[in-house]
Motif scaffolding. Structure first.
Motif: not given
Length: 314
Positions: A10-14, A22-25, A34-35, A79-81
Motif C-alpha cells: 500500500v503506497l499512500i501519496i500525500g 488511510a495510513a492508520i487503517y 508507506v506514505l 506506517t513508514d512515513v
C-alpha cells in the motif's frame, strides 16, 4: 548488479487528514503502508491556526499540531512515513510504477492518492503575511472566529456566493469584492446573495493590499471604473477564487473532471484504474473539510485492503 526495486503493498501519496487516516487503517490491518508526504507535509491544515470543528478536540487545536498527532498515530501502528514528492507514475502496469523525486522507482500493489487541493490566492505579499491572522481561504473553517465583525470576501463564482451566504449568518456585514460587473455564479446563487441585506457587492473592484500588522484591520481597494483607491475597514479577508487539485502527475491515467478533480465510483474511493484509490480533497470539490477527508481516507484503506484480499496479494 543493479539494486532490486522496492515493492510495497500500500503506497499512500500525500499526508493530510485523508492520507494519514488511510495510513492508520492500512497499518492496523497489517499492510505495512508507506506514505510519501509531498512538498507540504500535513497538507493545508499546516497553514491553519485554530481548528475548532474537528471532533475530539473540545478546546480546539492548532492545525500543525493536529497533523503532528495524525502522523504520530500513523507511525505508532507501523506506517513508514517518508519525505518525498511523487513526480511520475505508470498505472498501465501491475504492480504500479511510481517515481519519487525524479529518481527512485517503487512498485506498488495498491496506490492511495491523497494529494489534496491547494487554494488559489491573489498573490499579494500581505495576503501571505496575514494568512491565518484574518486571511483565510475557507469560510466554513474560520468564519466563526470573526462572529459579529464586518468581513470581506473576494470572488464571483458559486463558491464565493456560498461562502458569503455562510458568513452572513455569522458576521454583521459581508463585502463581496467582484472584479467585473457581473457574477460568474449560477443564477440561484446570484439571487441569494443579491437578496441578502447583510451582503454588499462591490462591483468592478480589485484588492490592492490587505491591511494590518498582526491581524487584518482592513483592505485597500481599487474601483476599476473610477480608478479611486480607498481603504475599507474589515476584521477578516476571505479568498474564494477557487482551488486547484494537486493531481497533474496522474492525468495521463486517471479519469478526472474538467477541473482536475479525480472521479471515483460513487460510494467508493475506486478510480478507473484497478488498485488505485483516491480520497480527500483530490477527489472532493464539494465539502473540502478535514473530517470528510479523513472519512474518505478510511474508505480508501478499506477498499485497498479488499482489493489485495480479492487478488490474493495481502
Amino acid at each position: 548488479m543493479s539494486e532490486e526495486i522496492e515493492k510495497i503493498k500500500v503506497l499512500i501519496i500525500g499526508s493530510g487528514p485523508a492520507g494519514y487516516t488511510a495510513a492508520i487503517y492500512a497499518a492496523r490491518a497489517g499492510l505495512n503502508p508507506v506514505l510519501y508526504t509531498g512538498i507540504q507535509p500535513g497538507g493545508q491544515l499546516t497553514i491553519t491556526n485554530d481548528v475548532e470543528n474537528y471532533p475530539g478536540y473540545p478546546d480546539g487545536v492548532m492545525g500543525p499540531e493536529m497533523m503532528e498527532d495524525f502522523r504520530k498515530q500513523a507511525e505508532r501502528f507501523g506506517t513508514d512515513v517518508r519525505f518525498g514528492l511523487v513526480t511520475k507514475v505508470d498505472f498501465d502496469s501491475q504492480p504500479h510504477k511510481v517515481t519519487v523525486d525524479d529518481s527512485q522507482e517503487i512498485l506498488a500493489e495498491t496506490v492511495i492518492i491523497s494529494t489534496g487541493a491547494s487554494a488559489k490566492w491573489l498573490g499579494l505579499e500581505s495576503e501571505t503575511r496575514l494568512n491565518g491572522k484574518g486571511v483565510s481561504a475557507c469560510a466554513v473553517c474560520d468564519g466563526f472566529f470573526f462572529k459579529g465583525l464586518e468581513v470581506a470576501i473576494v470572488g464571483g463564482g458559486d463558491t464565493a456566493c456560498e461562502e458569503a451566504s455562510y458568513l452572513s449568518n455569522i458576521c454583521s456585514k459581508v463585502y463581496m469584492i467582484v472584479r467585473r460587473d457581473e457574477l460568474r455564479a449560477s443564477q440561484i446563487m446570484q439571487n441569494r446573495v443579491m437578496k441578502n441585506p447583510k451582503i454588499e457587492i462591490l462591483w468592478n473592484h480589485e484588492t490592492v493590499e490587505i491591511l494590518g500588522e498582526e491581524e487584518v484591520t482592513g483592505v485597500k481597494l481599487k474601483n476599476n471604473k473610477t480608478n479611486d483607491i480607498y481603504n475599507l475597514a474589515v476584521g477578516a479577508f476571505f479568498v474564494a477564487i477557487g482551488h486547484q487539485p494537486n493531481t497533474e502527475v496522474f492525468q495521463p491515467f486517471i479519469k478526472m473532471d474538467e477541473n482536475g478533480y479525480i472521479q471515483t465510483i460513487p460510494g467508493t474511493t475506486k478510480t478507473n484504474i484497478p488498485g488505485v484509490f483516491a480520497c480527500g480533497d483530490a477527489q472532493d470539490h464539494v465539502y473540502r473539510q478535514a473530517v470528510t477527508a479523513a472519512g474518505t481516507g478510511c474508505m480508501a484503506a478499506l477498499d485497498a485492503e479488499r482489493y489485495l484480499s480479492e487478488h490474493e496479494l495481502s
